[in-house]
Design an enzyme around this catalytic site. Sequence first.
Site, PDB file in Angstrom:
ATOM      1  N   GLU A  36       0.809  -1.211   0.000  1.00 30.69           N
ATOM      2  CA  GLU A  36       0.000   0.000   0.000  1.00 30.69           C
ATOM      3  C   GLU A  36       0.846   1.266   0.000  1.00 30.69           C
ATOM      4  OE1 GLU A  36      -2.657  -0.287   3.272  1.00 30.69           O
ATOM      5  OE2 GLU A  36      -3.907  -1.841   2.351  1.00 30.69           O
ATOM      6  N   GLU A  72      11.177  -7.194  -7.442  1.00 36.76           N
ATOM      7  CA  GLU A  72      12.499  -6.871  -6.899  1.00 36.76           C
ATOM      8  C   GLU A  72      12.550  -7.212  -5.419  1.00 36.76           C
ATOM      9  OE1 GLU A  72      13.975  -3.028  -8.111  1.00 36.76           O
ATOM     10  OE2 GLU A  72      12.738  -3.063  -9.934  1.00 36.76           O
ATOM     11  N   TYR A 119      20.996   0.056 -14.750  1.00 34.87           N
ATOM     12  CA  TYR A 119      20.977   1.459 -14.364  1.00 34.87           C
ATOM     13  C   TYR A 119      20.900   1.537 -12.847  1.00 34.87           C
ATOM     14  CZ  TYR A 119      16.148  -0.069 -15.374  1.00 34.87           C
ATOM     15  OH  TYR A 119      14.989  -0.804 -15.481  1.00 34.87           O
ATOM     16  N   TRP A 161      13.752   2.719 -19.041  1.00 32.72           N
ATOM     17  CA  TRP A 161      13.091   3.178 -17.824  1.00 32.72           C
ATOM     18  C   TRP A 161      13.410   4.664 -17.678  1.00 32.72           C
ATOM     19  CZ3 TRP A 161       9.339   1.745 -14.806  1.00 32.72           C
ATOM     20  CH2 TRP A 161       9.099   2.509 -13.654  1.00 32.72           C
TER      21      TRP A 161
END
Length: 379
Positions: A126, A169, A234, A357
């Site tokens: 959340e 991730e 990156y 990205w």
Amino acid sequence: MEIYIVQPGDSVDKIAEEQGVSVDSVIYNNQIAYPYALAVGEALLLSAGTPPQAKRTVSVNGYAYPYINMETLGQTLPYLTQLSVFSYGFTVEGALVRPSVDDAPLINAALAAGTEPVLTVTPFDESGRFNNYLISRITNDMQAQERFIRELLETVQQKGYQGVDIDFEYILAKDRVPFADFVRNVREAVNRIGYPVSVALAPKTSDNQPGTLYEGKDYALLGEAADRVLLMTYEWGYTYGPPMAVAPLSQVRRVVEYALTRIPAEKIDLGIPNYGYDWTLPFQQGVSKAQNISNLQAVRIAIENGVPIQFDETAQSPFFTYYNGEAQHEVWFEDVRSMRAKFGLVEEYGLHGMGYWQIMRLFRANWLLLADTFFIQKR
């Protein structure tokens, strides 16, 4: 296309005359704002020279949030094979959670441009952060996983998506194999309705690289489980880290070379950043926080402060320092030189393509250079 480095005393008019190009093309290609000031050391993309006779076809993906400016999206879509819409989530029970902003305009715009819209899935809680408890549940609880896959397929078909991207991730080491199995299960289901599945990989250089960002990502297993992978090459320079290039080429090359020992080149997309950072010095670990800026914004900062842009040959990245009052700043960003170096890796290693990205800020010179270097795969 040719790259020109601004010299002391240069102006847009002078460069155009000396290089035999139109003033309008210099301004347009490089998004130069009135009154058309330039920074010494700035890299400009000029519409000059002879087009390359032979170009390889590559796949180009760009990530976008549903609230992207539609004009920016419209100018970018011609250069994209896929548009990855960021992002869908899920609950611990496996229920799919849709973005808070309607994604239909992005899907429709992509389809109209011959670009494949891709549904991106992330395990956000959340607070908007990656949650490895959610990952553990969806990868180990088969009932939740079955519900997730069922709702995922329904959404892909109902909304018109043409692929799925899995961006998880901070996967726990104990979930390394279950996560690969999860990716394989999703791919098999999505493949049955005719679409591919990709997975994002943290930038590893060895099998046993320590750290929560790396331990749950098994390159070999995930390379087998997915149709394609994105190397997230990156964020060496990042918000809370010390000043440095976001994607130093020497480090990016190490990741690519390791990946190629575990995954076929035709499955690999190279991650490319479309942003930079502005650090206030001195850097203090745990205290300092860099400001995320666009590549165009970085150039404007250099112009406003009258400082030259430098170029790090090892990192293949532009940078500069300036003072704001008594505070010294250090800026690293991307320009057409750094992009050309990354395109060179894609070509050198025969990679499938690249993934940006992200595309929320228009960087026109990048797209023009890309189209000059490669043919872009379209559906």
